[in-house]
Design a protein around this motif. Structure first.
Motif, PDB file in Angstrom:
ATOM      1  N   SER A 375       0.806  -1.236   0.000  1.00  0.00           N
ATOM      2  CA  SER A 375       0.000   0.000   0.000  1.00  0.00           C
ATOM      3  C   SER A 375       0.829   1.272   0.000  1.00  0.00           C
ATOM      4  N   SER A 376       0.131   2.381  -0.246  1.00  0.00           N
ATOM      5  CA  SER A 376       0.529   3.757   0.102  1.00  0.00           C
ATOM      6  C   SER A 376       1.561   4.448  -0.784  1.00  0.00           C
ATOM      7  N   LEU A 377       2.173   3.731  -1.743  1.00  0.00           N
ATOM      8  CA  LEU A 377       3.099   4.465  -2.614  1.00  0.00           C
ATOM      9  C   LEU A 377       2.284   5.529  -3.351  1.00  0.00           C
ATOM     10  N   GLY A 378       2.786   6.723  -3.360  1.00  0.00           N
ATOM     11  CA  GLY A 378       2.040   7.845  -3.944  1.00  0.00           C
ATOM     12  C   GLY A 378       1.566   8.822  -2.883  1.00  0.00           C
ATOM     13  N   ASP A 379       1.454   8.339  -1.633  1.00  0.00           N
ATOM     14  CA  ASP A 379       0.965   9.198  -0.542  1.00  0.00           C
ATOM     15  C   ASP A 379       2.151   9.625   0.322  1.00  0.00           C
ATOM     16  N   TRP A 380       2.824  10.667  -0.098  1.00  0.00           N
ATOM     17  CA  TRP A 380       4.089  11.035   0.562  1.00  0.00           C
ATOM     18  C   TRP A 380       3.875  11.959   1.737  1.00  0.00           C
ATOM     19  N   PHE A 381       2.975  11.498   2.633  1.00  0.00           N
ATOM     20  CA  PHE A 381       2.768  12.207   3.895  1.00  0.00           C
ATOM     21  C   PHE A 381       2.841  11.178   5.018  1.00  0.00           C
ATOM     22  N   GLU A 382       3.084  11.688   6.202  1.00  0.00           N
ATOM     23  CA  GLU A 382       3.405  10.816   7.331  1.00  0.00           C
ATOM     24  C   GLU A 382       2.263   9.868   7.717  1.00  0.00           C
ATOM     25  N   TYR A 383       2.612   8.642   8.052  1.00  0.00           N
ATOM     26  CA  TYR A 383       1.663   7.643   8.575  1.00  0.00           C
ATOM     27  C   TYR A 383       1.326   8.076   9.997  1.00  0.00           C
ATOM     28  N   PRO A 384       0.092   8.544  10.216  1.00  0.00           N
ATOM     29  CA  PRO A 384      -0.192   9.090  11.546  1.00  0.00           C
ATOM     30  C   PRO A 384      -0.049   8.019  12.619  1.00  0.00           C
ATOM     31  N   GLY A 385       0.669   8.344  13.652  1.00  0.00           N
ATOM     32  CA  GLY A 385       0.780   7.447  14.801  1.00  0.00           C
ATOM     33  C   GLY A 385       1.871   6.386  14.684  1.00  0.00           C
ATOM     34  N   LYS A 386       2.441   6.181  13.484  1.00  0.00           N
ATOM     35  CA  LYS A 386       3.447   5.100  13.379  1.00  0.00           C
ATOM     36  C   LYS A 386       4.691   5.452  14.211  1.00  0.00           C
ATOM     37  N   ILE A 387       5.072   6.700  14.137  1.00  0.00           N
ATOM     38  CA  ILE A 387       6.215   7.118  14.952  1.00  0.00           C
ATOM     39  C   ILE A 387       5.663   8.062  16.019  1.00  0.00           C
ATOM     40  N   ALA A 388       5.645   7.606  17.252  1.00  0.00           N
ATOM     41  CA  ALA A 388       5.064   8.417  18.327  1.00  0.00           C
ATOM     42  C   ALA A 388       5.731   9.797  18.345  1.00  0.00           C
ATOM     43  N   GLY A 389       4.930  10.822  18.442  1.00  0.00           N
ATOM     44  CA  GLY A 389       5.481  12.187  18.471  1.00  0.00           C
ATOM     45  C   GLY A 389       5.670  12.769  17.094  1.00  0.00           C
ATOM     46  N   GLY A 390       5.642  11.920  16.078  1.00  0.00           N
ATOM     47  CA  GLY A 390       5.728  12.412  14.694  1.00  0.00           C
ATOM     48  C   GLY A 390       7.140  12.416  14.145  1.00  0.00           C
ATOM     49  N   LEU A 391       7.194  12.455  12.842  1.00  0.00           N
ATOM     50  CA  LEU A 391       8.473  12.387  12.118  1.00  0.00           C
ATOM     51  C   LEU A 391       9.385  13.572  12.416  1.00  0.00           C
ATOM     52  N   ALA A 392       8.760  14.766  12.439  1.00  0.00           N
ATOM     53  CA  ALA A 392       9.570  15.976  12.648  1.00  0.00           C
ATOM     54  C   ALA A 392      10.244  15.887  14.010  1.00  0.00           C
ATOM     55  N   ASP A 393       9.481  15.373  14.978  1.00  0.00           N
ATOM     56  CA  ASP A 393      10.031  15.274  16.324  1.00  0.00           C
ATOM     57  C   ASP A 393      11.139  14.213  16.375  1.00  0.00           C
ATOM     58  N   PHE A 394      10.963  13.127  15.623  1.00  0.00           N
ATOM     59  CA  PHE A 394      12.001  12.098  15.600  1.00  0.00           C
ATOM     60  C   PHE A 394      13.273  12.658  14.939  1.00  0.00           C
ATOM     61  N   SER A 395      13.073  13.406  13.865  1.00  0.00           N
ATOM     62  CA  SER A 395      14.239  14.006  13.196  1.00  0.00           C
ATOM     63  C   SER A 395      14.977  14.948  14.160  1.00  0.00           C
ATOM     64  N   LYS A 396      14.171  15.661  14.959  1.00  0.00           N
ATOM     65  CA  LYS A 396      14.773  16.575  15.943  1.00  0.00           C
ATOM     66  C   LYS A 396      15.617  15.769  16.949  1.00  0.00           C
ATOM     67  N   GLU A 397      15.042  14.658  17.395  1.00  0.00           N
ATOM     68  CA  GLU A 397      15.776  13.817  18.360  1.00  0.00           C
ATOM     69  C   GLU A 397      17.099  13.331  17.757  1.00  0.00           C
ATOM     70  N   VAL A 398      17.027  12.899  16.498  1.00  0.00           N
ATOM     71  CA  VAL A 398      18.243  12.407  15.834  1.00  0.00           C
ATOM     72  C   VAL A 398      19.291  13.526  15.805  1.00  0.00           C
ATOM     73  N   HIS A 399      18.848  14.708  15.443  1.00  0.00           N
ATOM     74  CA  HIS A 399      19.791  15.834  15.380  1.00  0.00           C
ATOM     75  C   HIS A 399      20.330  16.190  16.764  1.00  0.00           C
ATOM     76  N   GLU A 400      19.456  16.158  17.745  1.00  0.00           N
ATOM     77  CA  GLU A 400      19.923  16.492  19.101  1.00  0.00           C
ATOM     78  C   GLU A 400      20.964  15.489  19.583  1.00  0.00           C
ATOM     79  N   LYS A 401      20.851  14.276  19.104  1.00  0.00           N
ATOM     80  CA  LYS A 401      21.835  13.259  19.505  1.00  0.00           C
ATOM     81  C   LYS A 401      23.099  13.345  18.654  1.00  0.00           C
ATOM     82  N   GLY A 402      23.144  14.331  17.785  1.00  0.00           N
ATOM     83  CA  GLY A 402      24.374  14.592  17.035  1.00  0.00           C
ATOM     84  C   GLY A 402      24.486  13.885  15.703  1.00  0.00           C
ATOM     85  N   LEU A 403      23.400  13.245  15.242  1.00  0.00           N
ATOM     86  CA  LEU A 403      23.429  12.583  13.937  1.00  0.00           C
ATOM     87  C   LEU A 403      22.603  13.385  12.942  1.00  0.00           C
TER      88      LEU A 403
END
Ligand code: DGJ
Length: 736
Positions: A375-403
């Motif tokens: 499923s879902s190819l073509g829908d390039w928006f976030e899967y709600p709820g798959k990543i708790a807190g959301g993608l932007a927040d996960f990316s922030k965490e990755v950056h805060e950890k220095g990666l």
């Protein structure tokens, strides 16, 4: 670099590495005289002998029985006017005939490289381009042959433009980007066939009488046949012998033709595949072919590879990342496949940080409602709820950890189970009235359509701007079969596959220009589109989905014939291998992956501390030697295609550092001891190994070699030996 001898009608392109010669002959035919090592001046010695050849027709309208297009070495041969060999071009004229007789008209030499509209292409100010115009007086077709030469590389870049100057429509059925006829010479053909998970398996064979065609008709350059081949004199080795390499700067259907005629002359062509290709050219319209590179070496395959590396690096790859050290990444695909949540990713992230990883890449499964590949190819928006807190927040965490943070997309595809498909079911490539053939349960979006390109551009622009993204893996996981575009007329359906690639290039141009700070990595089910066209937009490629190091040794070695190490993604994966079920030592997996752009692709949370320590050490070692590996001179020492072992080395440009990797596939009982002779060192320099156990001059390391298998190491063994220059012997002493 380019001269024209008006009296004898001879064109000469030359630099300090090559000469390329052509001549205007009887009937204004453009003949090929020579390509090879540089010659300072040309006396006319290669003028083709005249002889009455039975069953070879003579020039139309002429009385001369000694001259035939069927035997003459030519630059851009046609069909239906006397040459029975493969034509470089085939045109269906308005009256249904396909005869063409291309005659020299005039030429131009330009400093600025002509722009090949909408196509990836070579660039560089240190170049000159010769444009030769040929014309068929009857059909009023003009063919423009472009030859670019650079000041310092042993390469000619060729492309072709066709102009319909008549007042009637014509159809192009074949357009080679380059064609060369070699006088009688023995050649071996080298090429890179393969398949999914076994890309670019080098094959070598003598060129037989008749015609060989190497093709991809899959809508992609493909896992199955790289758009490359080489012709090498028999017994050419890594260091000796003459070889010519042909490479198409293109990511779609391609065909190479190698034809040995009845006089043992060899015609070599490369271009878009003619199968199902038919391009309608209305009066006044033009068609631009992709560009092809023809490299030359008179010092074996190593020099041929070096020529490709240099041209790709200097004249094709545009991304500013090409000069930068590439980050060590971790990709969650083989670690989790679709089965991930934030907690699982964070555990991997934390371990990755501990062992020195620099970039976290979130692979397939973060968008739409995708939990598997249906499923879902073509829908390039976030899967709600798959990543708790959301993608932007996960990316922030990755950056805060220095990666840094990277993400996977597969924009050219669509799943039936997607919002995009519900809105636009007609956007897929398929033949109306026939059921569409799925592949991995997905269909291909018709990128020849502007509104499809625009939709993807808007979706991706939003994604790349709303989240902090440093890296994008651009995937493509099926090939094109039922080729048809709903938007084109019946007489244009033979254009779809090429228009698709032009649409893809246009989309990539827009996105890579809009997001210059993103490091893009191209992927197509691994290395299904490892070509110079994609490298123009993205500086690196995921080499193969096969992460088994034993398979990878061959895949990376085959790939290295054309593509530099700085383009090859290589990851350390888990055991047993997902592709082969083989269990290999973590050192071997690390050493093979460290011979490319190093990444990891396994669940670090599951590893014990011993394995984590090895990885940490290997990553540290890689970082310390990253410049050497990614940008040094790469030398193949032992071919995995011919041996039960393999070896390669990386040498710094100043010859002060050398890193050697040796790999053994299966342990032999009581094996013969084998000295591995290094290459590319300074013979007078004194080198010492990191462990301090070997101190020797470059000459000794190259002439006498080092023992690599003096112990029984077991199966799937690897070793890394780093040498540093610690001094030098007096050159004069050495001669005493
Ligand atoms: C094919 C790629 O080559 C893999 O690395 C991975 O990204 C999968 N696609 C995801 O579907």
């Amino acid at each position: 670099m380019i001269s024209f001898d008006q009296v004898n009608g001879i064109f000469h392109l030359s630099n300090n590495k090559i000469s390329y010669l052509m001549q205007i002959e009887e009937g204004n035919t453009l003949s090929h005289l020579y390509y090879g090592a540089p010659i300072p001046s040309y006396s006319g010695i290669r003028s083709y002998p005249r002889m009455d050849r039975s069953f070879s027709p003579n020039l139309p309208g002429a009385q001369d029985r000694l001259f035939s297009l069927d035997t003459l070495p030519q630059e851009y041969p046609t069909f239906g006017t006397g040459d029975f060999r493969s034509p470089a071009i085939q045109i269906r004229n308005t009256d249904g005939s396909s005869a063409q007789s291309l005659q020299y008209s005039h030429y131009k030499i330009v400093k600025e490289k002509p722009n090949l509209e909408g196509l990836p292409q070579t660039f560089g100010e240190d170049s000159e381009t010769l444009i030769i115009f040929l014309e068929d007086a009857i059909s009023q077709v003009q063919v423009q042959l472009n030859y670019t030469i650079f000041s310092n590389e042993p390469v000619i870049a060729r492309s072709v433009q066709i102009h319909n100057q008549s007042d009637q429509g014509i159809q192009l059925e074949k357009v080679s980007s380059a064609s060369i006829d070699f006088a009688k010479e023995e050649f071996e053909l080298l090429h890179l066939p393969g398949g999914y998970s076994r890309e670019r398996m080098l094959e070598k064979q003598p060129v037989p009488a008749g015609t060989i065609q190497l093709t991809s008709n899959r809508g992609a350059s493909s896992h199955h046949q790289n758009p490359f081949f080489a012709l090498a004199h028999p017994h050419t080795t890594e260091t000796n012998g003459e070889a010519y390499g042909f490479l198409l700067i293109y990511s779609g259907n391609h065909e190479s033709t190698i034809e040995k005629d009845s006089f043992d002359q060899i015609r070599a062509q490369i271009g878009i595949s003619p199968l199902n290709f038919c391009w309608s050219l209305s009066p006044g319209e033009s068609f631009q072919s992709p560009e092809a590179l023809i490299t030359y070496s008179n010092a074996g395959l190593q020099e041929l590879s070096a020529a490709f590396y240099e041209v790709l690096h200097k004249h094709i790859i545009r991304s500013t990342y090409k000069e930068q050290e590439r980050p060590v990444l971790i990709n969650n695909w083989e670690a989790t496949f679709f089965d991930f949540d934030r907690e699982r990713l964070t555990k991997i992230l934390d371990r990755a940080k501990e062992i020195g990883v620099e970039l976290f890449v979130l692979d397939d499964g973060w968008f739409g409602h995708r939990d598997d590949d249906r499923s879902s190819l073509g829908d390039w928006f976030e899967y709600p709820g798959k990543i708790a807190g959301g993608l932007a927040d996960f990316s922030k965490e990755v950056h805060e950890k220095g990666l840094k943070f990277g993400i996977w997309v597969e924009p050219e595809m669509i799943s039936q189970d997607s919002e995009l498909f519900n809105k636009h079911p007609d956007w897929i490539i398929h033949v109306p009235g026939r059921p569409a053939a799925p592949g991995r349960d997905q269909f291909i979006l018709d990128l020849s359509r502007k509104e499809v390109q625009d939709n993807l551009y808007q979706q991706l622009k939003k994604l790349f701007s709303s989240i902090e993204i440093d890296y994008v893996k651009w995937d493509m996981n099926r090939n094109m079969t039922d080729v048809f575009s709903q938007q084109l007329d019946a007489n244009q359906q033979g254009e779809v596959a090429h228009r698709y690639i032009l649409g893809l290039y246009s989309l990539l141009e827009r996105l890579t220009t809009e997001f210059p700070t993103i490091l893009f990595e191209s992927c197509a089910g691994g290395g299904g589109r490892f070509d110079a066209g994609m490298l123009y937009y993205m500086p690196q490629v995921w080499t193969s989905d096969n992460t088994d190091p034993i398979c990878r040794i061959q895949i990376q070695s085959g790939t290295s014939l054309v593509y530099p190490i700085s383009t090859m993604g290589a990851h350390i994966a888990d055991i047993p291998s997902h592709q082969t079920r083989r269990k290999t030592p973590i050192e071997t997996r690390s050493d093979v992956a460290s011979s490319g752009l190093l990444g990891l692709e396994l669940d670090l949370a599951k590893l014990d501390s011993d394995d984590l320590n090895v990885l940490k050490m290997k990553i540290n070692f890689y970082k310390a030697n990253r410049v050497l590996i990614q940008f040094g001179n790469f030398i193949r020492l032992l071919s995995p295609f011919e041996n039960n072992d393999a070896a390669w080395s990386f040498i710094s440009h100043d010859q002060s550092e050398c890193l050697v990797y040796y790999f053994q596939t299966l342990q032999q009982p009581e094996p013969a001891f084998k000295p591995l002779k290094l290459r590319g060192l300074d013979p007078y320099a004194i080198y010492q190994s990191d462990a301090g156990d070997i101190t020797a001059t470059g000459a000794e390391l190259m002439q006498l070699g080092i023992w690599v298998n003096q112990q029984k190491h077991g199966d799937f063994y690897s070793s890394a030996l780093k040498f540093n220059k610690i001094g030098e012997i007096d050159n004069a002493d050495a001669n005493d």
